[in-house]
Every structure is written in structure tokens, then in C-alpha cells.
Design a protein around this motif. Structure first.
Motif, PDB file in Angstrom:
ATOM      1  N   UNK A  54       4.102  27.737  21.450  1.00  0.00           N
ATOM      2  CA  UNK A  54       2.942  27.379  22.262  1.00  0.00           C
ATOM      3  C   UNK A  54       3.370  27.428  23.727  1.00  0.00           C
ATOM      4  N   UNK A  55       2.847  28.401  24.444  1.00  0.00           N
ATOM      5  CA  UNK A  55       3.245  28.653  25.826  1.00  0.00           C
ATOM      6  C   UNK A  55       2.209  28.094  26.781  1.00  0.00           C
ATOM      7  N   UNK A  56       2.629  27.136  27.607  1.00  0.00           N
ATOM      8  CA  UNK A  56       1.723  26.578  28.601  1.00  0.00           C
ATOM      9  C   UNK A  56       1.306  27.638  29.606  1.00  0.00           C
ATOM     10  N   UNK A  57       0.033  27.683  29.942  1.00  0.00           N
ATOM     11  CA  UNK A  57      -0.462  28.742  30.825  1.00  0.00           C
ATOM     12  C   UNK A  57       0.014  28.586  32.269  1.00  0.00           C
ATOM     13  N   UNK A  58       0.619  27.433  32.582  1.00  0.00           N
ATOM     14  CA  UNK A  58       1.187  27.234  33.920  1.00  0.00           C
ATOM     15  C   UNK A  58       2.676  27.580  33.964  1.00  0.00           C
ATOM     16  N   UNK A  59       3.178  28.169  32.893  1.00  0.00           N
ATOM     17  CA  UNK A  59       4.594  28.549  32.840  1.00  0.00           C
ATOM     18  C   UNK A  59       4.747  30.031  33.150  1.00  0.00           C
ATOM     19  N   UNK A  60       5.667  30.345  34.047  1.00  0.00           N
ATOM     20  CA  UNK A  60       6.006  31.735  34.339  1.00  0.00           C
ATOM     21  C   UNK A  60       7.390  32.005  33.765  1.00  0.00           C
ATOM     22  N   UNK A  61       7.454  32.853  32.755  1.00  0.00           N
ATOM     23  CA  UNK A  61       8.732  33.176  32.118  1.00  0.00           C
ATOM     24  C   UNK A  61       9.493  34.197  32.955  1.00  0.00           C
ATOM     25  N   UNK A  62      10.771  33.949  33.117  1.00  0.00           N
ATOM     26  CA  UNK A  62      11.593  34.839  33.930  1.00  0.00           C
ATOM     27  C   UNK A  62      12.821  35.303  33.140  1.00  0.00           C
ATOM     28  N   UNK A  63      13.411  36.420  33.583  1.00  0.00           N
ATOM     29  CA  UNK A  63      14.711  36.826  33.059  1.00  0.00           C
ATOM     30  C   UNK A  63      14.693  37.725  31.863  1.00  0.00           C
ATOM     31  N   UNK A  64      13.515  38.214  31.460  1.00  0.00           N
ATOM     32  CA  UNK A  64      13.520  39.127  30.316  1.00  0.00           C
ATOM     33  C   UNK A  64      12.266  39.038  29.475  1.00  0.00           C
ATOM     34  N   UNK A  65      12.318  39.711  28.323  1.00  0.00           N
ATOM     35  CA  UNK A  65      11.181  39.820  27.414  1.00  0.00           C
ATOM     36  C   UNK A  65      11.167  38.647  26.425  1.00  0.00           C
ATOM     37  N   UNK A  66      10.004  38.039  26.242  1.00  0.00           N
ATOM     38  CA  UNK A  66       9.887  36.874  25.363  1.00  0.00           C
ATOM     39  C   UNK A  66      10.228  37.220  23.917  1.00  0.00           C
ATOM     40  N   UNK A  67       9.691  38.302  23.400  1.00  0.00           N
ATOM     41  CA  UNK A  67       9.965  38.670  22.009  1.00  0.00           C
ATOM     42  C   UNK A  67      11.457  38.904  21.779  1.00  0.00           C
ATOM     43  N   UNK A  92      17.238  48.229   4.105  1.00  0.00           N
ATOM     44  CA  UNK A  92      18.554  48.084   4.722  1.00  0.00           C
ATOM     45  C   UNK A  92      18.581  46.780   5.508  1.00  0.00           C
ATOM     46  N   UNK A  93      19.538  45.912   5.206  1.00  0.00           N
ATOM     47  CA  UNK A  93      19.607  44.598   5.843  1.00  0.00           C
ATOM     48  C   UNK A  93      19.930  44.737   7.334  1.00  0.00           C
ATOM     49  N   UNK A  94      19.227  43.955   8.163  1.00  0.00           N
ATOM     50  CA  UNK A  94      19.492  43.986   9.606  1.00  0.00           C
ATOM     51  C   UNK A  94      20.754  43.200   9.964  1.00  0.00           C
ATOM     52  N   UNK A  95      21.244  42.386   9.037  1.00  0.00           N
ATOM     53  CA  UNK A  95      22.494  41.629   9.180  1.00  0.00           C
ATOM     54  C   UNK A  95      22.466  40.536  10.251  1.00  0.00           C
ATOM     55  N   UNK A  96      21.309  40.215  10.788  1.00  0.00           N
ATOM     56  CA  UNK A  96      21.233  39.083  11.725  1.00  0.00           C
ATOM     57  C   UNK A  96      19.913  38.312  11.586  1.00  0.00           C
ATOM     58  N   UNK A  97      19.182  38.613  10.517  1.00  0.00           N
ATOM     59  CA  UNK A  97      17.919  37.948  10.170  1.00  0.00           C
ATOM     60  C   UNK A  97      16.790  38.203  11.163  1.00  0.00           C
ATOM     61  N   UNK A  98      16.953  39.213  12.013  1.00  0.00           N
ATOM     62  CA  UNK A  98      15.855  39.600  12.883  1.00  0.00           C
ATOM     63  C   UNK A  98      15.170  40.839  12.303  1.00  0.00           C
ATOM     64  N   UNK A  99      13.915  41.069  12.706  1.00  0.00           N
ATOM     65  CA  UNK A  99      13.143  40.321  13.680  1.00  0.00           C
ATOM     66  C   UNK A  99      12.500  39.076  13.079  1.00  0.00           C
ATOM     67  N   UNK A 100      12.165  38.140  13.960  1.00  0.00           N
ATOM     68  CA  UNK A 100      11.442  36.947  13.544  1.00  0.00           C
ATOM     69  C   UNK A 100       9.950  37.257  13.417  1.00  0.00           C
ATOM     70  N   UNK A 101       9.248  36.396  12.715  1.00  0.00           N
ATOM     71  CA  UNK A 101       7.785  36.405  12.725  1.00  0.00           C
ATOM     72  C   UNK A 101       7.379  35.445  13.846  1.00  0.00           C
ATOM     73  N   UNK A 102       6.808  35.976  14.920  1.00  0.00           N
ATOM     74  CA  UNK A 102       6.463  35.155  16.080  1.00  0.00           C
ATOM     75  C   UNK A 102       4.959  34.970  16.175  1.00  0.00           C
ATOM     76  N   UNK A 103       4.531  33.708  16.162  1.00  0.00           N
ATOM     77  CA  UNK A 103       3.132  33.364  16.386  1.00  0.00           C
ATOM     78  C   UNK A 103       3.031  32.723  17.772  1.00  0.00           C
ATOM     79  N   UNK A 104       2.456  33.437  18.724  1.00  0.00           N
ATOM     80  CA  UNK A 104       2.375  32.983  20.106  1.00  0.00           C
ATOM     81  C   UNK A 104       0.962  32.536  20.433  1.00  0.00           C
ATOM     82  N   UNK A 105       0.847  31.342  21.004  1.00  0.00           N
ATOM     83  CA  UNK A 105      -0.457  30.874  21.472  1.00  0.00           C
ATOM     84  C   UNK A 105      -0.331  30.340  22.894  1.00  0.00           C
ATOM     85  N   UNK A 106      -1.346  30.589  23.706  1.00  0.00           N
ATOM     86  CA  UNK A 106      -1.382  30.113  25.084  1.00  0.00           C
ATOM     87  C   UNK A 106      -2.166  28.813  25.120  1.00  0.00           C
ATOM     88  N   UNK A 107      -1.550  27.772  25.678  1.00  0.00           N
ATOM     89  CA  UNK A 107      -2.169  26.451  25.710  1.00  0.00           C
ATOM     90  C   UNK A 107      -2.157  25.923  27.145  1.00  0.00           C
TER      91      UNK A 107
END
Length: 280
Positions: free
Chosen positions: A77-90, A118-133
């Protein structure tokens, strides 16, 4: 506007993946302890005692509660007043999962393609459910989901003529069909409403609600209790050995739907229905 580095999200996801796999939520531990005492069938009581002991042993020695450490499901749950920096969220979320599973020595169970396997060997990718709050916080919930229980999930697109009893009968039938496969006693997540994909999301999200917290709508809270009673009358019992403890809880989440539809999804959680959360 608050700035937050995605590195903080990576760190949080890593910690939550490890924590969720090793420490069961307190309300679920308490429910298991209660049923271990209350179960009247001797064999079922013994199995419940083993389940209880396993949970505490895992926490004490720092190993996973279950060997199937699941596919990483992340609710963010991502607050709409948050600005993410430094890379891609996913990418940041996947990196947290990678670090958590590799460094935490958790079993990696994800394959990169559903048919080539074929196993990815690091359990990625995740299932990401993103909501803006609203707000300037980020709430992250990690819910590792094993597939012994996930495979027993189901969905049906009812028509609006379906009654409450029709829906209850359908859910109970799905649990009866599942039998011992999802490692009972189960936590049953139910989604009602929305559309095809929203309904399945609601059922998965329901598994992250505390088992001690009924639906705030008394209509659905009563339905949860009726379902729990009906499911426990099936006699499947802990690990399928018989008894009165087939389910520990039923959590329902509902959402508005179209006049022509009535979707219902059942997402089954095993006795270690795991989740851990953190707010940044």
C-alpha cells in the motif's frame, strides 16, 4: 511530499519474507493452541499438539515452519504523498524476495515459465499487489503461499439468482473436495463480488486478516461463523485424520459487483497461513 528510497522497500521485503516463514502470527498460534486443547478426538488432539510444537520449535531454532516456503505474495500500500527514489519498485520488491529466500535459506519454488519449468533459484518473481492509498507511508505485507493449499482453491461465477445458502454450500463443497490435501486445519479466505480477478484478489487478501478479527459487517461475520461450523462438521480433521478441527477460521471479503453477476472465490490456506507486515 516524502521521499523514500526503494532500497528501504527491498530491505523490508527481505525481512518480512524471512519472518513470515519462521514466525506464525500470534492470533493464529493462539487459535491452534486453543484447538489443541479443545479437540475431543484423541488422534486429532495428538496431531494438533504436534502442529503446535512444530510452530514453537521453528521459531526457537530459526527454521521455516513448513518446508514449502511458498511463492512470495506481496501486498504493498503506497501512500500517494510518497515519492519513491533510487530505482524501479517492482525490481526492488523482487530483490527483497531474492535476498530473503537466498540469504534466509528458504526453499526456492518458483519456475520461470509455467510449461518449461526451470527454477529461477531465488523464488522470484514475486506476486505484487500494489494499491495507492492516502498519506505518506508505505505498508508492506508478505504472505508466502504454499501450493498444497493454493491448488485446492476455486472460483465460480454465480448468477445473481444464487442465494446465500447456495454460496455457503459451494464453499463447504470445495473444502470437502480438498480433504486432507491443503494440510488442515485450514484458514479459508473467501472473496464475494467484484469481477473475475477482483474476486480472487479478495479471497487471497482475506487470508491476511487476523483470524481473531471478524468481518466488520455483522452479516458477513455471521456467515463466517456459519461456514466455520459447517466446515468443521465435515470431520476431515487435522491433517485428514478425522476430528472436529478442519478449519481454524473463515475470513470473507466482499466488494460491489455488476447487476448481472455474483463471483465467489475460495482461497485455501493451510494451518500455517503465513503473513507479516511492516509500515515504512
Amino acid at each position: 511530499m516524502r521521499e523514500l528510497s526503494v532500497l528501504e522497500i527491498t530491505k523490508a521485503v527481505k525481512e518480512l519474507c524471512i519472518q513470515a516463514n519462521m514466525v506464525l502470527p500470534c492470533d493464529l498460534r493462539e487459535r491452534i493452541e486453543k484447538q489443541a486443547e479443545a479437540e475431543p478426538f484423541p488422534l486429532a488432539k495428538e496431531v494438533m499438539g504436534d502442529i503446535r510444537d512444530n510452530i514453537y520449535c521453528a521459531q526457537e531454532i530459526g527454521v521455516p515452519i513448513c518446508q514449502d516456503t511458498g511463492m512470495a505474495v506481496i501486498f504493498l500500500e503506497l501512500g500517494q504523498e510518497v515519492h519513491l527514489t533510487g530505482g524501479d519498485l517492482n525490481a526492488a520488491v523482487d530483490e527483497g524476495v531474492r535476498q530473503g529466500y537466498v540469504e534466509g535459506k528458504l526453499r526456492c519454488s518458483v519456475v520461470e515459465d509455467p510449461l518449461r519449468r526451470i527454477n529461477t533459484n531465488d523464488n522470484t518473481p514475486a506476486i505484487l499487489h500494489l494499491s495507492i492509498v492516502p498519506g505518506e507511508q508505505v505498508k508492506i505485507t508478505a504472505a508466502p503461499k504454499g501450493f498444497g493449499s493454493e491448488n485446492m482453491s476455486a472460483m465460480r461465477m454465480f448468477t445473481p439468482s444464487a442465494t446465500k445458502e447456495d454460496i455457503i454450500n459451494y464453499i463447504v463443497e470445495q473444502i470437502n473436495t480438498a480433504g486432507s490435501n491443503p494440510c488442515p486445519p485450514m484458514v479459508v479466505g473467501v472473496g464475494i463480488g467484484g469481477d473475475f480477478e477482483k474476486c480472487a484478489y479478495l479471497a487471497k487478501k482475506a487470508l491476511c486478516r487476523a483470524v481473531s478479527q471478524p468481518n466488520p459487517d455483522q452479516f458477513y461475520a455471521d456467515m463466517e461463523q456459519e461456514l466455520l461450523c459447517r466446515i468443521n462438521q465435515l470431520g476431515i480433521g487435522p491433517q485428514g485424520f478425522g476430528g472436529e478441527t478442519t478449519a481454524l477460521a473463515v475470513n470473507i471479503e466482499a466488494f460491489p459487483t455488476h447487476i448481472a453477476g455474483l463471483p465467489v472465490a475460495v482461497n485455501v490456506g493451510c494451518h500455517v497461513t503465513r503473513h507479516a507486515e511492516m509500515t515504512l
